[in-house]
Design an enzyme around this catalytic site. Structure first.
Site, PDB file in Angstrom:
ATOM      1  N   GLU A   1      41.572 -35.975 -27.527  1.00 58.42           N
ATOM      2  CA  GLU A   1      40.480 -37.206 -27.336  1.00 58.42           C
ATOM      3  C   GLU A   1      40.208 -37.201 -25.777  1.00 58.42           C
ATOM      4  OE1 GLU A   1      38.787 -38.592 -29.381  1.00 58.42           O
ATOM      5  OE2 GLU A   1      39.886 -38.059 -31.194  1.00 58.42           O
TER       6      GLU A   1
ATOM      7  N   VAL B   1      50.618 -36.238 -26.528  1.00 57.40           N
ATOM      8  CA  VAL B   1      50.237 -36.493 -28.074  1.00 57.40           C
ATOM      9  C   VAL B   1      48.995 -35.553 -28.337  1.00 57.40           C
ATOM     10  CG1 VAL B   1      50.002 -37.754 -29.847  1.00 57.40           C
ATOM     11  CG2 VAL B   1      51.066 -38.701 -28.033  1.00 57.40           C
ATOM     12  N   ALA B   2      49.244 -34.678 -29.320  1.00 54.48           N
ATOM     13  CA  ALA B   2      48.077 -34.009 -29.668  1.00 54.48           C
ATOM     14  C   ALA B   2      46.794 -34.465 -29.913  1.00 54.48           C
ATOM     15  CB  ALA B   2      48.235 -33.167 -31.025  1.00 54.48           C
ATOM     16  N   ASP B   3      46.655 -35.661 -30.389  1.00 48.15           N
ATOM     17  CA  ASP B   3      45.350 -36.130 -30.615  1.00 48.15           C
ATOM     18  C   ASP B   3      44.989 -36.786 -29.629  1.00 48.15           C
ATOM     19  OD1 ASP B   3      47.243 -38.119 -30.938  1.00 48.15           O
ATOM     20  OD2 ASP B   3      46.505 -39.101 -32.751  1.00 48.15           O
ATOM     21  N   THR B   4      45.748 -37.521 -28.740  1.00 46.00           N
ATOM     22  CA  THR B   4      45.514 -38.094 -27.419  1.00 46.00           C
ATOM     23  C   THR B   4      44.779 -37.013 -26.379  1.00 46.00           C
ATOM     24  OG1 THR B   4      47.626 -38.172 -26.505  1.00 46.00           O
ATOM     25  CG2 THR B   4      46.926 -40.266 -27.590  1.00 46.00           C
TER      26      THR B   4
END
Length: 731
Positions: A465, A459-462
């Site tokens: 992060e 996933v892009a946000d994971t």
């Protein structure tokens, strides 16, 4: 339509099993619950989480007076300084870190994800306890634990209880039956939305003729076709492919006494003669309680064509379409995810299709069965199905960043950082799936998943992060085995590849399909599910990671990184609403989105003092602060897409708002301090914080729980506050 501000625990049904017999086992992020009645063996003691297990099942709530000395016994905190509140919070939550370095937790979601299969007695009893703990007073169940009753939730949970052995004479089940029969404008279960009708058809309670055609042959169209399934959002297409396969073969379980009883209990009493029911008239009937996304005119015409096509569909084309659906949507999805699948809905459907195609003794089906426990979570209210196999990476990356904010105490957390780095290490996806392009998949090497490496979906946000957390641990030397440069370069490559032409970031892939695809959203209960859209949260996570990476490696792909940073910043600024807010799509809601936006803008040097958009966002947040100093936003904000106050301030909303104001360098300390004081007042004696209302969301209309957020974000807010105002004392 929704209760909105109900307290999370609706029922007070006592434990159905002995809580001290439940043990959580973890391995490289995998979470599996066991019920053990004998004395633990040495191997079990090494494998099980002996500290975290009693906390997660809520053992202190039912502790005897002799057990009240437990480190998890809950009474209000008496901490006197912000530093002490922070230390206690970290001390408590640090004890819950698992042997492999992550934080396990409840990620409960829709009330419709149970399955028909043999299940051991303790699991069965706790699933039933959960179902009745979250049953509404009117007898029905909602789409999630805080919604009012819906036909979708009520019918499927009623069936789950019956499959688990309850009879209709059960008082609570009888109440549910009455709700179903009295709603749907006389259509009862036939007023279920599309996904509900599919489940009912599979279970042979209704005919497939009551379901609008899913037309399997669409997968055979050229991939440049504007509505090709390849263009759909990953979560939607991975559900619709096995669902369409089952529709294409008209699979139904064998009729037996229980099926016949369920027909009598769930179908309208006016339809006594099952054989003479005109199923097609119910295709477009949906209960008003359920309908969130009505059919568009385009979809109505499409269904007329699709349904007519079913009468003339060439058998050779149907066979080719089914073979392709199985290959892409079931076989490869299962293999690429180690038989976990992207989520529980397609997991259950893929398991069923594998049983049909490969057989019950096949290796593939047995591998599917082995992975079903990955979704079951034993919590304080019983056993539930999680929305994925967990949120392990997401929570761990956040916690690392939270602790890094307080430079004074960082050294005390060295062991936590080291163990968390081990989990970041094992969780990164190290390969691209073989011939991934053939199966509508993108590159994955270097990305991080939401939960575990085995799930195989980044996933892009994971990824953002995970990259930030890994870089911070490496920068400060808190691990003897930090990720090497090549691994971090792989993560950067993924982030550069995933940026859309808008400058924004979607979730698992770049946006593929046109927004016109949404005109064919047939789910009826979810919003914006057809394609992968740009999101402020995903874009902010990626932006912050790009900036952090550039600080560490200023010459590596410098121009590409700086260009991506510039475009992502522009996207966030463009996403601001007139009132100054930013809408969050994965948390509740404008508070969540505004925190992400302001932290993203702060990473490129845009603060209250030098940017009007930041000032406008701070003004929005301050206008929503409540009398007690906290912030409280209802999940109805997500449903209605406008800010709706919760009836009471919420710990998590408050922490997000405080983080946003501090990150933006808002110059006035007083409103921030009032929010911090609320977090201090709500802390329990052991350093924990109480569980309040639900805080997560997906697809506008379905909420989800993040049980670790109540610890992570207050800790983060306190760490940021004490770093900014080290000498400050509580009011």
């Amino acid at each position: 339509m929704f209760r909105g501000d109900s307290a999370p625990p609706k029922g007070g049904i006592p434990p159905a099993t002995k809580f001290n017999n439940w043990y959580l086992e973890v391995c490289e992020g995998r979470q599996v619950w066991h019920y053990v009645t004998d004395e633990l063996t040495k191997i079990q003691k090494e494998r099980f989480e002996l500290t975290a297990s009693p906390y997660h099942v809520g053992l202190p709530k039912f502790a005897t007076p002799e057990e009240s000395g437990s480190p998890f016994y809950k009474v209000p905190s008496q901490s006197h300084s912000y530093e002490e509140v922070l230390r206690k919070g970290v001390s408590f939550f640090g004890k819950l870190q698992t042997k492999d370095g992550h934080w396990a937790g409840d990620y409960g979601t829709q009330l419709l994800l149970y399955k028909k299969q043999p299940i051991c007695e303790p699991f069965k009893l706790e699933i039933l306890r959960y179902l009745f703990n979250v049953q509404n007073e009117d007898g029905g169940w909602g789409l999630h634990i805080e919604s009012t009753s819906t036909m979708f939730g009520s019918v499927l949970n009623y069936i789950s209880a019956r499959l688990l052995g309850l009879t209709v004479e059960d008082k609570l089940l009888h109440k549910a039956k009455c709700w179903i029969q009295s709603h749907g404008n006389g259509s009862s279960c036939l007023a279920s939305p599309q996904w509900g009708k599919v489940y009912l058809a599979i279970l042979n309670i209704i005919s497939w003729d009551a379901v609008n055609s899913l037309i399997p042959e669409l997968i055979l169209l050229p991939e440049i076709f504007p509505f090709h399934i390849k263009g759909m959002w990953s979560y939607a297409r991975t559900v619709y492919m096995p669902m369409t396969y089952l529709y294409g073969i008209r699979f139904q379980v064998a009729e037996d006494d229980l099926i016949r009883q369920l027909r009598t209990e769930l179908l309208p009493s006016s339809l006594a003669d099952y054989a003479s029911i005109q199923w097609s008239v119910y295709r477009n009937i949906v209960a008003e309680e359920d309908l969130y996304t009505p059919h568009t005119r385009l979809l109505k015409y499409a269904f007329k064509f699709f349904n007519a096509y079913e009468y003339i569909a060439p058998s050779f084309l149907r066979r080719r379409a089914l073979a392709r659906l199985y290959e892409v949507g079931v076989r490869k999805e299962s293999e690429f995810t180690k038989y976990i699948c992207i989520g529980p809905v397609n997991k259950v459907l893929n398991t069923l299709v594998t049983w049909i195609v490969e057989g019950p003794e096949s290796v593939a089906f047995q591998k599917h069965l082995e992975r079903l426990p990955d979704y079951l979570w034993m919590g304080t209210d019983g056993m539930k199905m999680n929305g994925t196999n967990g949120s392990q990476l997401w929570d761990t990356a956040f916690m690392v960043q939270a602790l890094m904010e307080n430079s004074k105490n960082r050294e005390e957390y060295r062991d936590i950082f080291s163990l968390a780095n081990d989990f970041l290490d094992i969780s990164q996806i190290r390969v691209n799936h073989p011939e991934h392009w053939k199966y509508y998949r993108d590159e994955t090497k270097g990305g991080w998943p939401f939960s575990t490496r085995d799930v195989g979906w980044l996933v892009a946000d994971t990824t953002g992060e995970g990259l930030k957390a890994s870089l911070l641990v490496k920068r400060h030397g808190y691990s003897l085995t930090p990720l090497d440069d090549s691994r971090l370069f792989d993560a950067l490559n993924i982030l550069l590849l995933m940026q859309n032409s808008t400058g924004g970031y979607a979730t698992c892939e770049k946006t593929r399909g046109s927004k016109l695809f949404e005109y064919l959203n047939a789910s009826e209960v979810f919003g914006d599910i057809m394609i992968d859209y740009d999101y402020v949260e995903c874009t902010s996570s990626a932006l912050q990671a790009l900036v952090t990476f550039h600080e560490h490696y200023p010459t590596h792909r410098k121009q590409e990184v700086l260009k991506a940073v510039e475009r992502a910043t522009a996207f966030i600024l463009k996403s601001q609403h007139q009132d100054g807010s930013f809408e969050g799509m994965w948390g509740i809601c404008f508070t969540y989105g505004t925190w992400f936006a302001l932290d993203g803008l702060a990473s490129v040097g845009l603060y209250y003092e030098n940017n009007s958009a930041v000032r406008k966002a701070c003004k929005f947040l301050l206008s929503r602060q409540m009398m007690d100093g906290g912030w409280g936003e209802s999940f109805l904000s997500c449903v209605r897409r406008t800010y709706v106050n919760h009836k009471a301030s919420q710990i998590i909303n408050t922490a997000w708002a405080v983080l946003a104001l501090l990150g933006a360098h808002y110059p006035q300390k007083e409103p921030i301090k009032r929010g911090i004081d609320l977090l201090k007042q709500r802390q329990l004696l052991n350093g924990d914080w109480p569980q309040e209302s639900i805080c997560g969301v997906f697809n506008k209309n379905c909420m989800i729980n993040y049980s670790n957020f109540k610890n992570i974000f207050p800790i983060w807010a306190l760490a940021r506050f004490t770093e900014r105002y080290p000498q400050e004392s509580p009011l």
